[in-house]
Design a protein around this motif. Structure first.
Motif, PDB file in Angstrom:
ATOM      1  N   GLU A   8     -35.310  -8.865   9.377  1.00  0.00           N
ATOM      2  CA  GLU A   8     -35.265 -10.262   8.949  1.00  0.00           C
ATOM      3  C   GLU A   8     -36.604 -10.820   8.542  1.00  0.00           C
ATOM      4  OE1 GLU A   8     -33.297 -13.389  11.017  1.00  0.00           O
ATOM      5  OE2 GLU A   8     -31.736 -12.018  11.644  1.00  0.00           O
ATOM      6  N   ASP A   9     -37.648 -10.215   8.950  1.00  0.00           N
ATOM      7  CA  ASP A   9     -38.983 -10.701   8.594  1.00  0.00           C
ATOM      8  C   ASP A   9     -39.890  -9.494   8.401  1.00  0.00           C
ATOM      9  OD1 ASP A   9     -39.589  -9.845  11.206  1.00  0.00           O
ATOM     10  OD2 ASP A   9     -39.198 -11.822  12.010  1.00  0.00           O
ATOM     11  N   MET A  57     -28.902 -16.618  -1.509  1.00  0.00           N
ATOM     12  CA  MET A  57     -30.125 -17.184  -0.961  1.00  0.00           C
ATOM     13  C   MET A  57     -29.794 -17.760   0.423  1.00  0.00           C
ATOM     14  SD  MET A  57     -32.743 -20.164  -2.197  1.00  0.00           S
ATOM     15  CE  MET A  57     -33.103 -19.358  -3.731  1.00  0.00           C
ATOM     16  N   ILE A  58     -30.469 -17.261   1.422  1.00  0.00           N
ATOM     17  CA  ILE A  58     -30.207 -17.713   2.790  1.00  0.00           C
ATOM     18  C   ILE A  58     -30.985 -18.974   3.095  1.00  0.00           C
ATOM     19  CG2 ILE A  58     -30.438 -17.097   5.213  1.00  0.00           C
ATOM     20  CD1 ILE A  58     -29.845 -14.238   4.384  1.00  0.00           C
ATOM     21  N   ARG A  59     -32.227 -19.011   2.665  1.00  0.00           N
ATOM     22  CA  ARG A  59     -33.039 -20.217   2.869  1.00  0.00           C
ATOM     23  C   ARG A  59     -34.177 -20.199   1.858  1.00  0.00           C
ATOM     24  NH1 ARG A  59     -34.624 -16.821   7.177  1.00  0.00           N
ATOM     25  NH2 ARG A  59     -36.810 -16.308   7.097  1.00  0.00           N
ATOM     26  N   LYS A  60     -34.614 -21.371   1.502  1.00  0.00           N
ATOM     27  CA  LYS A  60     -35.773 -21.480   0.619  1.00  0.00           C
ATOM     28  C   LYS A  60     -37.036 -21.378   1.450  1.00  0.00           C
ATOM     29  CE  LYS A  60     -33.791 -24.149  -3.102  1.00  0.00           C
ATOM     30  NZ  LYS A  60     -33.923 -25.308  -3.950  1.00  0.00           N
ATOM     31  N   SER A  61     -38.032 -20.781   0.885  1.00  0.00           N
ATOM     32  CA  SER A  61     -39.310 -20.651   1.565  1.00  0.00           C
ATOM     33  C   SER A  61     -40.154 -21.903   1.362  1.00  0.00           C
ATOM     34  CB  SER A  61     -40.064 -19.435   1.014  1.00  0.00           C
ATOM     35  OG  SER A  61     -41.346 -19.361   1.570  1.00  0.00           O
ATOM     36  N   ASN A  62     -40.933 -22.232   2.356  1.00  0.00           N
ATOM     37  CA  ASN A  62     -41.891 -23.342   2.247  1.00  0.00           C
ATOM     38  C   ASN A  62     -43.260 -22.848   1.807  1.00  0.00           C
ATOM     39  OD1 ASN A  62     -39.990 -25.226   3.062  1.00  0.00           O
ATOM     40  ND2 ASN A  62     -40.445 -24.902   5.223  1.00  0.00           N
TER      41      ASN A  62
END
Length: 64
Positions: A8-9, A57-62
């Motif tokens: 996941e990371d 897309m699971i989440r947008k990056s900051n």
């Protein structure tokens, strides 16, 4: 031996790098994917990998 970090990371990639086992990066460093799906990609020669209907897309990056 070639190691391909998945998860996941980037912890698995960092661990490989810390232990001098990371020789290069792969697309799997940037996506969340299960080992079963990685195997399917290799079995079908990445045939449908970049088709929009197969990407989520699971989440947008900051990050900037």
């Amino acid at each position: 031996m070639i190691y391909i970090p998945i998860g996941e990371d980037c912890n698995s990639a960092r661990w490989l790098e810390k232990n001098n086992l990371r020789e290069f990066s792969t697309i799997f460093d940037w996506i969340i994917i299960s080992p079963d799906n990685i195997l399917k990609l290799y079995e079908n020669d990445f045939k449908y990998f970049c088709e929009k209907k197969n990407l989520i897309m699971i989440r947008k990056s900051n990050r900037k």
